[in-house]
Design a protein around this motif. Structure first.
Motif, PDB file in Angstrom:
ATOM      1  N   PRO A  63      38.298   5.832  86.546  1.00  0.00           N
ATOM      2  CA  PRO A  63      39.205   6.983  86.479  1.00  0.00           C
ATOM      3  C   PRO A  63      38.453   8.280  86.239  1.00  0.00           C
ATOM      4  CG  PRO A  63      39.264   5.747  84.440  1.00  0.00           C
ATOM      5  CD  PRO A  63      38.422   4.946  85.390  1.00  0.00           C
ATOM      6  N   LEU A  64      39.004   9.356  86.751  1.00  0.00           N
ATOM      7  CA  LEU A  64      38.529  10.700  86.433  1.00  0.00           C
ATOM      8  C   LEU A  64      39.450  11.289  85.382  1.00  0.00           C
ATOM      9  CD1 LEU A  64      37.810  11.993  90.060  1.00  0.00           C
ATOM     10  CD2 LEU A  64      36.172  11.050  88.422  1.00  0.00           C
ATOM     11  N   LYS A  65      38.898  12.075  84.489  1.00  0.00           N
ATOM     12  CA  LYS A  65      39.700  12.637  83.400  1.00  0.00           C
ATOM     13  C   LYS A  65      39.779  14.149  83.530  1.00  0.00           C
ATOM     14  CE  LYS A  65      39.817  13.095  78.340  1.00  0.00           C
ATOM     15  NZ  LYS A  65      41.280  12.935  78.214  1.00  0.00           N
ATOM     16  N   ALA A  66      40.996  14.659  83.666  1.00  0.00           N
ATOM     17  CA  ALA A  66      41.191  16.101  83.600  1.00  0.00           C
ATOM     18  C   ALA A  66      40.936  16.587  82.179  1.00  0.00           C
ATOM     19  CB  ALA A  66      42.612  16.460  84.026  1.00  0.00           C
ATOM     20  N   LYS A  67      40.494  17.823  82.044  1.00  0.00           N
ATOM     21  CA  LYS A  67      40.150  18.352  80.723  1.00  0.00           C
ATOM     22  C   LYS A  67      41.318  18.255  79.746  1.00  0.00           C
ATOM     23  CE  LYS A  67      38.199  22.454  78.489  1.00  0.00           C
ATOM     24  NZ  LYS A  67      37.705  23.844  78.687  1.00  0.00           N
ATOM     25  N   ASN A  68      42.541  18.446  80.237  1.00  0.00           N
ATOM     26  CA  ASN A  68      43.706  18.441  79.352  1.00  0.00           C
ATOM     27  C   ASN A  68      44.559  17.178  79.491  1.00  0.00           C
ATOM     28  OD1 ASN A  68      44.611  18.989  81.889  1.00  0.00           O
ATOM     29  ND2 ASN A  68      46.020  20.620  81.295  1.00  0.00           N
ATOM     30  N   SER A  69      43.982  16.109  80.051  1.00  0.00           N
ATOM     31  CA  SER A  69      44.726  14.858  80.180  1.00  0.00           C
ATOM     32  C   SER A  69      45.029  14.269  78.808  1.00  0.00           C
ATOM     33  CB  SER A  69      43.930  13.847  81.010  1.00  0.00           C
ATOM     34  OG  SER A  69      44.597  12.606  81.046  1.00  0.00           O
ATOM     35  N   ALA A  70      46.271  13.789  78.639  1.00  0.00           N
ATOM     36  CA  ALA A  70      46.691  13.273  77.331  1.00  0.00           C
ATOM     37  C   ALA A  70      46.645  11.756  77.240  1.00  0.00           C
ATOM     38  CB  ALA A  70      48.104  13.750  77.015  1.00  0.00           C
ATOM     39  N   THR A  71      46.585  11.034  78.366  1.00  0.00           N
ATOM     40  CA  THR A  71      46.620   9.570  78.309  1.00  0.00           C
ATOM     41  C   THR A  71      45.386   8.901  78.904  1.00  0.00           C
ATOM     42  OG1 THR A  71      47.802   9.351  80.425  1.00  0.00           O
ATOM     43  CG2 THR A  71      49.141   9.556  78.425  1.00  0.00           C
ATOM     44  N   THR A  72      44.554   9.648  79.626  1.00  0.00           N
ATOM     45  CA  THR A  72      43.333   9.075  80.178  1.00  0.00           C
ATOM     46  C   THR A  72      42.211   9.180  79.162  1.00  0.00           C
ATOM     47  OG1 THR A  72      43.976   9.663  82.426  1.00  0.00           O
ATOM     48  CG2 THR A  72      41.657   9.175  82.058  1.00  0.00           C
ATOM     49  N   TYR A  95      42.197   0.456  90.096  1.00  0.00           N
ATOM     50  CA  TYR A  95      41.210   0.996  89.167  1.00  0.00           C
ATOM     51  C   TYR A  95      40.506  -0.086  88.356  1.00  0.00           C
ATOM     52  CZ  TYR A  95      42.607   5.879  89.888  1.00  0.00           C
ATOM     53  OH  TYR A  95      42.842   7.127  90.420  1.00  0.00           O
ATOM     54  N   LYS A  96      39.344   0.288  87.877  1.00  0.00           N
ATOM     55  CA  LYS A  96      38.560  -0.538  86.964  1.00  0.00           C
ATOM     56  C   LYS A  96      39.347  -0.779  85.677  1.00  0.00           C
ATOM     57  CE  LYS A  96      33.823  -0.555  85.110  1.00  0.00           C
ATOM     58  NZ  LYS A  96      32.566   0.229  85.013  1.00  0.00           N
ATOM     59  N   GLY A  97      39.064  -1.909  85.015  1.00  0.00           N
ATOM     60  CA  GLY A  97      39.709  -2.197  83.743  1.00  0.00           C
ATOM     61  C   GLY A  97      41.078  -2.814  83.879  1.00  0.00           C
ATOM     62  N   THR A  98      41.430  -3.244  85.081  1.00  0.00           N
ATOM     63  CA  THR A  98      42.750  -3.816  85.346  1.00  0.00           C
ATOM     64  C   THR A  98      42.609  -5.275  85.750  1.00  0.00           C
ATOM     65  OG1 THR A  98      44.011  -1.828  85.798  1.00  0.00           O
ATOM     66  CG2 THR A  98      44.553  -3.730  87.138  1.00  0.00           C
ATOM     67  N   LYS A  99      43.594  -6.091  85.377  1.00  0.00           N
ATOM     68  CA  LYS A  99      43.602  -7.515  85.700  1.00  0.00           C
ATOM     69  C   LYS A  99      44.876  -7.848  86.464  1.00  0.00           C
ATOM     70  CE  LYS A  99      43.224 -12.173  83.806  1.00  0.00           C
ATOM     71  NZ  LYS A  99      43.071 -13.006  82.574  1.00  0.00           N
ATOM     72  N   ILE A 100      44.695  -8.376  87.664  1.00  0.00           N
ATOM     73  CA  ILE A 100      45.812  -8.738  88.529  1.00  0.00           C
ATOM     74  C   ILE A 100      45.771 -10.250  88.722  1.00  0.00           C
ATOM     75  CG2 ILE A 100      46.806  -8.457  90.819  1.00  0.00           C
ATOM     76  CD1 ILE A 100      45.604  -5.596  90.775  1.00  0.00           C
ATOM     77  N   LEU A 109      49.447   1.573 100.311  1.00  0.00           N
ATOM     78  CA  LEU A 109      49.456   2.880  99.644  1.00  0.00           C
ATOM     79  C   LEU A 109      49.781   2.820  98.152  1.00  0.00           C
ATOM     80  CD1 LEU A 109      51.379   4.795 102.447  1.00  0.00           C
ATOM     81  CD2 LEU A 109      48.930   4.944 101.990  1.00  0.00           C
ATOM     82  N   ALA A 110      49.798   1.646  97.563  1.00  0.00           N
ATOM     83  CA  ALA A 110      50.069   1.542  96.128  1.00  0.00           C
ATOM     84  C   ALA A 110      48.856   2.001  95.322  1.00  0.00           C
ATOM     85  CB  ALA A 110      50.432   0.118  95.751  1.00  0.00           C
ATOM     86  N   SER A 111      49.127   2.487  94.100  1.00  0.00           N
ATOM     87  CA  SER A 111      48.078   2.906  93.176  1.00  0.00           C
ATOM     88  C   SER A 111      48.299   2.214  91.843  1.00  0.00           C
ATOM     89  CB  SER A 111      48.107   4.424  92.993  1.00  0.00           C
ATOM     90  OG  SER A 111      47.170   4.836  92.014  1.00  0.00           O
ATOM     91  N   ILE A 112      47.259   1.519  91.356  1.00  0.00           N
ATOM     92  CA  ILE A 112      47.337   0.811  90.085  1.00  0.00           C
ATOM     93  C   ILE A 112      46.182   1.281  89.223  1.00  0.00           C
ATOM     94  CG2 ILE A 112      47.340  -1.428  88.945  1.00  0.00           C
ATOM     95  CD1 ILE A 112      48.486  -2.605  91.541  1.00  0.00           C
ATOM     96  N   ARG A 113      46.500   1.932  88.111  1.00  0.00           N
ATOM     97  CA  ARG A 113      45.512   2.591  87.272  1.00  0.00           C
ATOM     98  C   ARG A 113      44.786   1.612  86.348  1.00  0.00           C
ATOM     99  NH1 ARG A 113      46.003   8.099  86.059  1.00  0.00           N
ATOM    100  NH2 ARG A 113      44.355   7.631  84.555  1.00  0.00           N
ATOM    101  N   GLU A 114      43.911   2.168  85.490  1.00  0.00           N
ATOM    102  CA  GLU A 114      43.090   1.364  84.588  1.00  0.00           C
ATOM    103  C   GLU A 114      43.918   0.793  83.432  1.00  0.00           C
ATOM    104  OE1 GLU A 114      42.890   5.557  82.964  1.00  0.00           O
ATOM    105  OE2 GLU A 114      42.965   4.621  84.935  1.00  0.00           O
ATOM    106  N   ASP A 115      43.393  -0.272  82.823  1.00  0.00           N
ATOM    107  CA  ASP A 115      44.027  -0.910  81.655  1.00  0.00           C
ATOM    108  C   ASP A 115      45.438  -1.404  81.961  1.00  0.00           C
ATOM    109  OD1 ASP A 115      41.874  -0.636  79.869  1.00  0.00           O
ATOM    110  OD2 ASP A 115      42.433   1.415  79.380  1.00  0.00           O
ATOM    111  N   VAL A 116      45.642  -1.894  83.167  1.00  0.00           N
ATOM    112  CA  VAL A 116      46.927  -2.465  83.564  1.00  0.00           C
ATOM    113  C   VAL A 116      46.778  -3.977  83.699  1.00  0.00           C
ATOM    114  CG1 VAL A 116      48.602  -2.614  85.473  1.00  0.00           C
ATOM    115  CG2 VAL A 116      47.773  -0.384  84.704  1.00  0.00           C
ATOM    116  N   GLU A 117      47.813  -4.711  83.299  1.00  0.00           N
ATOM    117  CA  GLU A 117      47.880  -6.154  83.531  1.00  0.00           C
ATOM    118  C   GLU A 117      49.103  -6.455  84.384  1.00  0.00           C
ATOM    119  OE1 GLU A 117      47.730  -8.576  80.041  1.00  0.00           O
ATOM    120  OE2 GLU A 117      46.295  -7.256  79.037  1.00  0.00           O
TER     121      GLU A 117
END
Length: 252
Positions: A63-72, A95-100, A109-117
């Protein structure tokens, strides 16, 4: 048009790889898997047996982190793991850190972010977004363009219709206080949510509850009740024949 495969990648001889694929260091791909054209599999990702990863996917992205991101968060993440028999549609971003888990289907076209199960036999529809730190159970169906916000929980056998929206910020981006209070909805086992419904932050929807299309859920909902409207209000019990326990596909 040839693919790049790092020398440290461990790829079974029975794997098929399309044109222009990039497979980085320490990737593991097990037997029977098919990798499409222009697929990028990032360092350390683990792909199970008999998976299909369609054209133009990126697997294991950091993941990339925006300077003002509150959850990343900026932290080390474990490799992305795909179980056996997972199908990933075209142009998906995982994303990295995810287990499917095994037998999951992910639409184009789906997007699944980090730390997702994501649990077994779950379907993620075309263009759906699963944000970070969310947990999705087994036998769940999340349909086209649904938005599952960060820090949400969806238990087993839930149904999320197209363009449902989860939210997690009670303060809409204002005050520092909000950062300690972020929480997406919790959808209990067997609950169903109709198209275009909006679920407010931290809401708990009870087991086998049903939310009608276009509703806005502003408070916790009781199990086995039907709710409709803006705000959503109870109108009657879920019919007995619709209860999860009476469905042929349910495995208690």
């Amino acid at each position: 048009m040839s693919s790049y495969i790092a020398t440290s990648a461990k790829i079974d001889a029975n794997v098929k790889i399309g044109y222009n694929a990039i497979i980085e260091e320490d990737v593991v791909i097990q037997k029977g898997t098919i990798i499409g054209n222009n697929v990028i599999i990032k360092e350390g990702s683990i792909i199970g047996e008999n998976c299909t990863i369609s054209d133009n996917c990126i697997i294991g992205k950091s993941p990339l982190k925006a300077k003002n991101s509150a959850t990343t968060e900026t932290k080390d993440l474990s490799p992305l793991i795909l179980g056996n028999n997972v199908i990933v549609g075209a142009c998906c971003l995982l994303y990295k850190g995810t287990k499917i888990s095994n037998d999951v289907f992910i639409g184009d076209l789906a997007s699944i972010r980090e730390d997702v199960e994501i649990g077994e036999h779950t379907i993620i529809g075309k263009g759906a977004t699963i944000e970070n730190k969310s947990k999705i159970g087994s036998y769940v169906k999340i349909e086209t363009e649904a938005y599952i916000t960060a820090i949400s929980t969806i238990e087993d056998y839930c149904f999320i219709a197209p363009e449902v929206t989860f939210t997690n910020d009670q303060f809409l981006g204002r005050t520092e206080k909000r950062k300690a209070l972020f929480k997406g909805p919790t959808i209990k086992k067997g609950a169903r949510i109709g198209a275009n419904a909006t679920i407010l932050p931290g809401i708990i929807i009870g087991e086998d509850a049903l939310v009608g299309a276009g509703s806005v859920v502003t408070k916790n909902l009781e199990p086995k009740k039907i709710y409709v409207g803006v705000p959503a209000r109870e109108i009657r019990n879920v019919p007995n024949e619709e209860l999860l326990e009476n469905q042929t596909y349910f495995h208690p």
